[in-house]
Write an enzyme that holds these catalytic residues in place. Structure first.
Site, PDB file in Angstrom:
ATOM      1  N   ASP A 112      22.347  26.743  21.388  1.00  0.00           N
ATOM      2  CA  ASP A 112      23.369  26.544  20.557  1.00  0.00           C
ATOM      3  C   ASP A 112      23.816  25.365  19.639  1.00  0.00           C
ATOM      4  O   ASP A 112      23.173  24.398  19.938  1.00  0.00           O
ATOM      5  CB  ASP A 112      24.761  27.120  21.244  1.00  0.00           C
ATOM      6  N   GLU A 179      26.247  26.341  25.510  1.00  0.00           N
ATOM      7  CA  GLU A 179      26.361  25.320  26.358  1.00  0.00           C
ATOM      8  C   GLU A 179      27.519  24.408  25.802  1.00  0.00           C
ATOM      9  O   GLU A 179      28.432  23.984  26.673  1.00  0.00           O
ATOM     10  CB  GLU A 179      25.144  24.270  26.297  1.00  0.00           C
ATOM     11  N   GLU A 180      27.729  24.578  24.303  1.00  0.00           N
ATOM     12  CA  GLU A 180      29.010  23.531  23.931  1.00  0.00           C
ATOM     13  C   GLU A 180      30.255  24.190  24.195  1.00  0.00           C
ATOM     14  O   GLU A 180      31.368  23.337  24.131  1.00  0.00           O
ATOM     15  CB  GLU A 180      28.730  23.797  22.244  1.00  0.00           C
ATOM     16  N   HIS A 417      27.236  15.206  17.834  1.00  0.00           N
ATOM     17  CA  HIS A 417      28.361  15.946  17.318  1.00  0.00           C
ATOM     18  C   HIS A 417      28.656  15.279  16.126  1.00  0.00           C
ATOM     19  O   HIS A 417      29.747  15.883  15.292  1.00  0.00           O
ATOM     20  CB  HIS A 417      29.488  16.042  18.206  1.00  0.00           C
TER      21      HIS A 417
END
Ligand SMILES: [Zn+2]
Ligand SMILES: [Zn+2]
Length: 460
Positions: A112, A179-180, A417
């Site tokens: 992702d 995962e996020e 990020h």
């Protein structure tokens, strides 16, 4: 230096003592060829992986929506000869390659990307937007580097498929969604990851970041990342006119007191030196300057290592939130929702020590660093919770020149990020493949009993 070279040295030394000259010479030539073949295979795989990386980077998908990404990986793995199953736990994929008796080793990548507007200015920067789960149109970017992980994993899968003569056992490669949002690993496990497919003896994963320059890897024995708990709080006050506070109960004032009081948990309630982070990531209330609103909302992330400390901190948050609201005379106590949680990633020290030596041999002594743990979170811990020992290591992503300049000037490079996160992908992917291949071959070539003994204390 690649791993087979050491095998060649040992065998060659033995042969010199026991046999004449001709045989060792022939063996030397053939094993040397094998070692340089591996280097060539890694280089060839890196070139094709870098092209894949640019493609993945340009086409990021949000958590749980990684359909095209999963299909791309599935078709690549299928063409390499893996037995591929799609839609495991949503958009997850599982690719299995059996190669005789031996251990089962799992290699994992995430699929992702994040709702971040890319500002790297790279020629292959993402211009993608997509609807998030609330229906809002958001920009999408591989701002965590999962595209580097996928590209490395496909390169590794290719090298492993082409070198079945020098390893045995079963390789299980997984592309994990979401995962996020810390949901994908659990969903894959719930959908039979360890029952429908061979259960791994060890699970391996890496994460790229700017904490190390490209070309290097980092190993952290013991706790590598933290327990992470997400908490959503709604404070119920009593709305009214901004000029008449005596007729209302102001949830903004209660919220402000809670924000400050929460910081007394790490500073006053936990033993100094024990890592704890309590962050209020959002505080939402009100619409107009002369209206006292009815409600205020706070969003928290809480990070810890120790399970008892975690329990204490979470209980203290409940106590403080309710206590501050009661002190203000609310008619309804706040709503406290624990909505996402994951355990710390733990690298068994014995396994980490062995893997460090393997990485030193593959990459050189100067390219393997021991790193301190971080307060990040990762749902890789779910695999470990299921009794699968894990080895999770870091992959250098920073451009080496920029890294050296930043170190000299004290500047901090963009973190994962960040809209500016732009790893030096080419050397990072080549290092990722070299490292993963070395780790997989070492684990696969270990007798199963020896591997289980080594990791006996790792399964938690
Ligand atoms: Zn991330
Ligand atoms: Zn990540």
């Amino acid at each position: 230096m690649l791993q087979p070279i050491s095998e060649f040295l040992i065998i060659r030394a033995t042969m010199h003592r026991s046999l004449g000259l001709l045989f060792p010479l022939l063996l030397t030539v053939s094993l040397f060829a094998q070692a340089s073949d591996t280097a060539k295979e890694v280089q060839a795989a890196s070139a094709s992986s870098y092209t894949l990386y640019q493609d993945l980077h340009q086409h990021p998908e949000l958590s749980s929506h990684e359909t095209k990404t999963a299909a791309t990986l599935a078709s690549r793995l299928r063409s390499l000869g893996y037995d591929v199953t799609e839609n495991v736990g949503g958009t997850g994929i599982v690719a299995v390659m059996k190669n005789g008796a031996g251990p089962t080793v799992m290699l994992r990548t995430e699929l992702d990307a994040l709702p971040v507007l890319e500002k790297t200015g790279l020629p292959y920067a993402s211009k993608v937007t997509a609807k998030d789960d609330t229906g809002k149109e958001v920009p999408v970017m591989h701002a965590c580097g999962h595209d580097v992980h996928m590209a490395s994993l496909i390169g590794t899968a290719a090298v492993m498929a082409e070198s079945k003569n020098i390893w045995h056992g079963t390789v299980v490669i997984i592309g994990q969604p979401a995962e996020e949002t810390i949901t994908g690993a659990k969903r894959m496990i719930d959908d039979g990851l360890f029952t429908r497919f061979p259960k791994p003896d060890v699970a391996v994963a890496l994460h790229v970041g700017n904490g190390l320059p490209a070309g290097k890897v980092g190993v952290t024995p013991g706790y590598m990342s933290s327990n992470a708990d997400s908490i959503k709080i709604t404070i119920f006050g009593k709305g009214g006119h901004g000029s008449a506070p005596e007729k209302s109960i102001d949830p903004i004032v209660i919220g402000a007191k809670i924000v400050l009081a929460l910081q007394t948990i790490p500073s006053r309630e936990v033993k100094p030196g024990e890592p704890v982070v309590v962050t209020v990531g959002y505080f939402q209330a009100g619409l107009k300057n002369n209206i006292i609103p009815d409600e205020a909302k706070l969003g928290l992330t809480v990070r810890t290592y120790d399970q008892n400390v975690r329990k204490h901190v979470l209980a203290s948050i409940d106590r403080i939130v309710k206590g501050e609201a009661e002190a203000a005379g609310v008619q309804k106590l706040p709503l406290i929702v624990h909505d996402e949680a994951t355990d710390a990633v733990y690298n068994d020290p014995a396994l980490a020590k062995r893997m460090s030596a393997v990485l030193v041999e593959a990459l050189g002594k100067d390219n393997v660093e021991q790193e301190p743990p971080a307060m990040t979170s990762e749902d890789f811990s779910y695999f470990v919770e299921q009794g699968v020992p894990g080895f999770y290591f870091s992959l250098g992503g920073a451009n080496p020149e920029k890294y050296a300049q930043a170190k000299a000037s004290g500047e901090i490079l963009p973190s994962n990020h960040s809209p500016l996160f732009a790893p030096d992908a080419k050397p990072a992917i080549e290092t990722g493949i070299t490292a993963e291949v070395a780790v997989l071959r070492d684990l696969l070539n270990m007798p199963v009993a020896e591997l289980r003994q080594l990791t006996a204390s790792a399964a938690k």
